[in-house]
Scaffold this motif. Structure first.
Motif, PDB file in Angstrom:
ATOM      1  N   HIS A   1      -9.551  91.654  75.125  1.00 34.32           N
ATOM      2  CA  HIS A   1      -8.337  91.399  74.339  1.00 34.32           C
ATOM      3  C   HIS A   1      -8.560  90.208  73.402  1.00 34.32           C
ATOM      4  CE1 HIS A   1      -6.044  94.232  76.686  1.00 34.32           C
ATOM      5  NE2 HIS A   1      -6.376  93.635  77.800  1.00 34.32           N
TER       6      HIS A   1
ATOM      7  N   GLY B   1     -16.291  88.945  68.748  1.00 39.36           N
ATOM      8  CA  GLY B   1     -16.494  89.759  67.557  1.00 39.36           C
ATOM      9  C   GLY B   1     -15.537  89.443  66.423  1.00 39.36           C
ATOM     10  N   ASN B   2     -14.980  88.227  66.396  1.00 40.49           N
ATOM     11  CA  ASN B   2     -14.018  87.897  65.348  1.00 40.49           C
ATOM     12  C   ASN B   2     -14.726  87.407  64.088  1.00 40.49           C
ATOM     13  OD1 ASN B   2     -11.489  88.593  66.584  1.00 40.49           O
ATOM     14  ND2 ASN B   2     -11.896  86.932  68.025  1.00 40.49           N
TER      15      ASN B   2
ATOM     16  N   ARG C   1      -9.689  93.229  80.455  1.00 42.69           N
ATOM     17  CA  ARG C   1     -10.564  94.408  80.422  1.00 42.69           C
ATOM     18  C   ARG C   1     -11.858  94.115  81.170  1.00 42.69           C
ATOM     19  NH1 ARG C   1      -9.649  95.301  74.429  1.00 42.69           N
ATOM     20  NH2 ARG C   1      -7.721  96.461  74.569  1.00 42.69           N
TER      21      ARG C   1
ATOM     22  N   CYS D   1     -16.729  91.153  73.024  1.00 45.05           N
ATOM     23  CA  CYS D   1     -15.980  91.434  71.792  1.00 45.05           C
ATOM     24  C   CYS D   1     -14.900  92.483  72.040  1.00 45.05           C
ATOM     25  CB  CYS D   1     -16.923  91.889  70.689  1.00 45.05           C
ATOM     26  SG  CYS D   1     -17.984  93.273  71.168  1.00 45.05           S
ATOM     27  N   LEU D   2     -15.086  93.293  73.083  1.00 46.74           N
ATOM     28  CA  LEU D   2     -14.098  94.329  73.386  1.00 46.74           C
ATOM     29  C   LEU D   2     -12.950  93.796  74.253  1.00 46.74           C
ATOM     30  CD1 LEU D   2     -16.488  97.325  74.214  1.00 46.74           C
ATOM     31  CD2 LEU D   2     -15.507  96.683  72.007  1.00 46.74           C
TER      32      LEU D   2
ATOM     33  N   ILE E   1     -21.064  98.144  68.296  1.00 47.71           N
ATOM     34  CA  ILE E   1     -20.085  97.079  68.514  1.00 47.71           C
ATOM     35  C   ILE E   1     -20.178  96.063  67.381  1.00 47.71           C
ATOM     36  CG2 ILE E   1     -19.982  97.301  71.029  1.00 47.71           C
ATOM     37  CD1 ILE E   1     -21.877  94.887  71.227  1.00 47.71           C
ATOM     38  N   VAL E   2     -19.068  95.334  67.200  1.00 49.72           N
ATOM     39  CA  VAL E   2     -18.971  94.313  66.163  1.00 49.72           C
ATOM     40  C   VAL E   2     -19.091  92.943  66.825  1.00 49.72           C
ATOM     41  CG1 VAL E   2     -17.474  93.285  64.417  1.00 49.72           C
ATOM     42  CG2 VAL E   2     -17.493  95.784  64.756  1.00 49.72           C
TER      43      VAL E   2
END
Lengths: 331, 331
Positions: free
Chosen positions: A54, A317-318, A27, A51-52, A285-286
């Motif tokens: 994959h 973002g995990n 991405r 974080c976005l 966002i996370v």
């Protein structure tokens, strides 16, 4: 330039070749912004939300790059990696998408979710006892026994090149915005992402300065950059940034970091939680703690940054729901 | 086609003209995915995160479109809007970026954060008593007194056209992925976003079917589509989806919805919280309840969806930290 040649030079050509292999699979993450964050930072702040990506972190880039660079007859035998988190998931998914087996060596006390996710992505998970066993030895033995290619988390030219594709995206997006000068803050563990971005920006945005950000107490890269030699982390510290608590800069990454990046910055746990809450509120966002280091430095240490634009690479973002909920409560 | 001509037809040309005016100002939001969500949904699921749009929701598109379409001599006097949340912030930021004044009529008991944000974006906030006063009358009076242009939340051709630019992005990104057939689920209040996306996909992806998703108990659009006439919501329901609890489909939006969209779906509060937690865990994005309706329907009602690909428009992420933390706990 495979694992047989781990000391091979990594250049902008290596990064661009990785970008070609990644096209259509990775991405292109955007640059996000908010007038509210600009106000806190005292300058324009642009956030690249990896974080976005994959599997929720930039690690997918390097994993895909390394796997796709393997000779076909080597690749089809499969790959092995050791990691307790983001690299594990990146390698597992990239292997699955290549249709090859992956073995991931993970500590038996890793978070259940990360163990479960890695297995759900099709990898064979081999657990080990973190206190009595050595993951690199286990990984090396598996590689030798089964003929698997070892995908190191950062000291691999193709992994560095893959992470560097994030830098190519920053260069292209900054050019579209007409930005010639900026500081680029990057969350830093072993230095794969930071060095890769450094190579990309050296080539395309030479007016940018790339600076690693580490947790307070884990500033081995910052101290190494200041001393121009690889120094180890000073034992005894603790941090909530589990993804980036590496012992020392990498052998391959450090020469690149030393030539192109710095000075390093650090961020406290408190500032990381603040940044995490701001990313939730203003960018939607996370971020995991280790992925918010760069934003924390930009928001809380504006006096240590130069110029009117700062670009922040938010690397992952995990994060467990309980940790995230606690950060929101505290902020 | 301004407010003087509210019943003017909205066509694909109107949407494309809005896209031209929005270019360089709006974010082209990506299509996100996760193998874990595909597994739950039983098909490929692509999520368009409009929570990443400026001000945290798609509403910025319509606001910019409407303001930029005003004749300059009208625009410079400023705009007025009524909204308790997302439309308020979208209009406030779009007005600020145009350098014109904005007056936003908001209920005095709106969440403090939304009142504060709207004011911080430079708007003059006029509060009213939700139980004793009528916001449309107040907005109309302010428009007349001060010569302000009223920007309606959905029943305005240029607002519909602006929201439709999200559909143009879906069409382009789906084409790049080679997707010819898909169901497109859209969180639906008054129908501005749903009808705009319907127009864009009619033109560029005629094999796609656009379906509104509403909260259980607020299914006025679904019932209206089934009856082919505008029906009002049945009073007495409650929902956590504050952003989309509108009383009836719009006058301008309904003919478009009736021609192009349906059948409608609904999602329960429980399913919305599940979707919100999945978006956190698997996509690393923050959704508000009303913005997660479409994802909830895709994940929890796979049998009501046709085909092997579903595209979900996640419309916004302006959620209080306490509500979000509670959703994570419940899931």
């Amino acid at each position: 330039m495979t694992l047989d040649d781990p000391a091979g030079p990594v250049t902008i050509e290596t990064v661009e070749a990785a970008a070609t292999r990644l096209a259509g699979h990775v991405r292109h993450t955007p640059l996000l912004s908010s007038p509210f964050l600009d106000e806190i930072a005292g300058r324009r702040i642009l956030v690249k939300p990896e974080c976005l990506q994959h599997t929720g972190s930039f690690k997918f880039r390097g994993a895909w790059s390394a796997i796709s660079a393997l000779a076909p007859e080597l690749r089809e035998k499969g790959v092995v990696a050791y990691s307790s988190g983001n690299h594990a998931q990146g390698v597992a998914l990239a292997a699955k998408m290549h249709g090859i087996p992956a073995v991931i060596v993970m500590p038996s006390d890793a978070p259940q979710l990360k163990l479960k996710n890695t297995a759900a992505l099709g990898a064979e998970v081999v657990t080990y006892d973190r206190h009595g066993e050595n993951r690199e030895e286990i990984g090396g033995a598996l590689a030798a026994e089964r003929g698997l290619a070892l995908i190191r988390p950062y000291d691999d030219p193709q992994v560095i090149a893959g992470q560097g594709t994030a830098g190519l995206e920053i260069a292209a997006d900054a050019e579209a915005l007409g930005i010639d000068r900026a500081e680029v803050l990057v969350c830093c563990g072993g230095g794969g992402l930071t060095s890769g971005i450094g190579l990309a920006l050296e080539a395309y945005r030479p007016g940018f300065r790339v600076r690693p950000v580490e947790p307070v107490g884990f500033d081995d890269v910052a101290r190494s950059l200041a001393a121009h030699e690889r120094l180890e982390v000073i034992p005894g510290s603790r941090s909530i940034c589990d993804a980036v608590v590496t012992p020392a800069p990498g052998e391959l990454t450090f020469p690149i970091l030393d030539r192109l990046c710095g000075p390093g910055m650090t961020a406290s746990d408190e500032d990381v939680l603040f940044a995490l809450a701001q990313a939730f509120r203003r960018l939607k966002i996370v971020l995991e703690p280790g992925g918010a280091l760069s934003l924390a430095a930009a928001l809380r240490q504006p006096d240590r940054i130069e110029g009117d634009t700062v670009i922040v690479v938010a690397s992952g973002g995990n994060v467990d729901a309980a940790v995230f909920a606690r950060a929101l409560e505290m902020a």
